[in-house]
Design an enzyme around this catalytic site. Structure first.
Site, PDB file in Angstrom:
ATOM      1  N   GLU A  45      43.385  50.475  34.513  1.00 13.81           N
ATOM      2  CA  GLU A  45      42.425  50.367  33.401  1.00 13.81           C
ATOM      3  C   GLU A  45      41.195  51.191  33.738  1.00 13.81           C
ATOM      4  O   GLU A  45      40.717  51.159  34.884  1.00 13.81           O
ATOM      5  CB  GLU A  45      41.930  48.922  33.184  1.00 13.81           C
ATOM      6  N   ASN A  56      46.859  39.941  36.276  1.00 10.75           N
ATOM      7  CA  ASN A  56      45.743  40.847  36.038  1.00 10.75           C
ATOM      8  C   ASN A  56      44.438  40.229  36.551  1.00 10.75           C
ATOM      9  O   ASN A  56      44.115  39.084  36.217  1.00 10.75           O
ATOM     10  CB  ASN A  56      45.591  41.114  34.534  1.00 10.75           C
ATOM     11  N   TYR A  64      35.555  50.077  35.983  1.00  9.78           N
ATOM     12  CA  TYR A  64      34.669  50.222  34.823  1.00  9.78           C
ATOM     13  C   TYR A  64      33.242  50.628  35.189  1.00  9.78           C
ATOM     14  O   TYR A  64      32.606  51.364  34.466  1.00  9.78           O
ATOM     15  CB  TYR A  64      34.594  48.904  34.035  1.00  9.78           C
TER      16      TYR A  64
END
Ligand code: BGC
Length: 422
Positions: free
Chosen positions: A336, A174, A280
């Site tokens: 994510e 990750n 994000y």
């Protein structure tokens, strides 16, 4: 009369899920480097980057959310959320607590965890390494050790042989670029180094580890089970210049994009079956007012919406990065995407706006096949402990009681309808 003006339908068999990592939810990960570091720093005020969490006493993960024992309850919440996939990680430090010693009890535990997901018809996206590392590996120099890729490959092979039939997608590592920068450049996370040369070696060895594990996993899985799908999850940022026509700023935007978003792929060509995108925020770069160094600064204060982490909320950025990755001609999963906020209505809006942009990218021809919200539960956010709230579900850490938030129901409806009603 319906008040739904527009319904954005996603492709058939689109994957809807949430993402998490073992150390951030399980508890008692005692053989890892983070555990040791957390115990050393218990109660101290750490130098964190994010304004809102400065000055807080550091609280170690300890029992964390006790997901290790409560995974069935948590998977039940996912099922009710109409999820058909879940991204989770397993702990290298549990499976190989000492070099070459495999803990079969922990292996059995993870077999039960993955089997529970399979029984619920939830596809498994398994991360082998999500920041935390076994203490023995760190004692050998961690990713600085020239043999580190081989240690990792052995672990990857052990997991592939023993749990392979339960895994649909593999993520070897990750966010290697975040690990490298937080641990070896900026010095916030263990082993807290600030050394460019070490950072370079760490990054290079992680790339080697990915390349050889990619081959190993394929060798094991393709022979015994169906063809493996292996990739990484990269933290991809949307970069922009402050002024549209500033040559200097545009130059740095291009350089930042190449280094942050593309360099790991450059080092690991032809070792990806899909792209994992963690998105994000966006970063705007402005010519520095202070003189020569640094040449550009990040701008965030002037942006209209920030998360509790101080991250700039910019849904259109996910469209930009997806369009950029279209040229790879590989399936893409949003591995994510999420927001730290105490204002749950802001979270619902965040999810809807980002999914609208993802849908836009799909219409423009990008092969996006799944979305994993970060995260199901409010969890352990590394050096910020339990401060930031990313979850669709709150957890009372004294009673471990889970309480769903309104955003949980918004996401549930989206997953159920395979689309977003605007
Ligand atoms: C990491 C997660 C982290 C999340 C929010 C991602 O970069 O993979 O571990 O919790 O960001 O900060």
């Amino acid at each position: 009369m319906s008040i739904v003006k527009n319904f954005l339908e996603f492709p058939k068999s689109f994957l809807w899920g949430t993402a998490s990592s073992a150390h951030q939810v399980e508890g008692n990960n005692i053989h890892s480097d983070w555990w040791a570091w957390e115990q050393e720093n218990k109660g101290k005020i750490l130098a964190v980057k994010e304004k809102k969490f400065k000055g807080q006493k550091f609280e170690p993960s300890e029992k964390c959310l006790d997901h290790y024992n409560r995974y069935k309850e948590d998977f039940g919440l996912m099922k009710k959320l109409n999820n058909n996939a879940h991204r989770l990680s397993i702990e290298w430090a549990r499976i190989e607590p000492k070099e070459g010693e495999w803990n079969l009890q922990e292996l059995e535990h993870y077999r039960n965890v993955l089997q529970t997901l399979k029984d619920q018809k939830i596809k498994v996206m398994l991360t082998l390494n999500h920041f935390t590392l076994p203490s023995w590996f760190i004692a050998k120099g961690g990713w600085l050790n020239v043999r580190s890729p081989y240690y990792f490959k052995k672990y990857a092979a052990f997991v592939a042989k023993n749990l392979g039939e339960l895994v649909d997608f593999w993520i070897t590592i990750n966010e290697p670029e975040i690990y490298m920068s937080m641990c070896y450049l900026e010095g916030f996370w263990p082993p807290q180094k600030k050394d460019v040369k070490s950072a370079g070696w760490v990054y290079f060895n992680m790339a080697r580890a990915h390349r050889i594990s990619y081959k190993t996993i394929h060798k094991i899985i393709d022979k015994n089970f169906s063809k493996a799908k292996v990739g990484v999850a990269m933290n991809v940022m949307s970069f922009a210049s402050y002024k549209k026509h500033s040559f200097l700023e545009l130059f740095f935007v291009h350089a930042a994009d190449r280094i942050v978003n593309h360099s790991f792929y450059d080092l690991t060509k032809r070792s990806h079956d899909f792209l994992g995108v963690n998105y994000y925020f966006r970063v705007r770069l402005k010519k520095s007012a202070h003189g020569f160094m640094p040449i550009v600064d990040e701008v965030s204060e002037e942006e209209s919406e920030l998360s509790d982490m101080g991250w700039v909320i910019y849904p259109h950025g996910i469209f930009d990065v997806l369009m950029d990755f279209k040229d790879f001609n590989l399936p893409i999963y949003i591995t994510e995407n999420g927001i730290a906020t105490e204002d749950d209505a802001q979270r619902s809006k965040f999810i809807i706006n980002h999914l609208s942009e993802i849908h836009h990218a799909i219409r423009a021809g990008v092969d996006v096949r799944g979305y994993f919200y970060w995260s199901l539960l409010d969890n352990f956010e590394w050096d910020k402990s339990f401060g930031p709230k990313f979850g669709l579900v709150a957890v009372d850490r004294k009673t471990m009681r889970r309480t769903v938030k309104p955003s949980y129901f918004i996401y549930k409806e989206i997953c159920e309808n395979n689309g977003v009603a605007l």
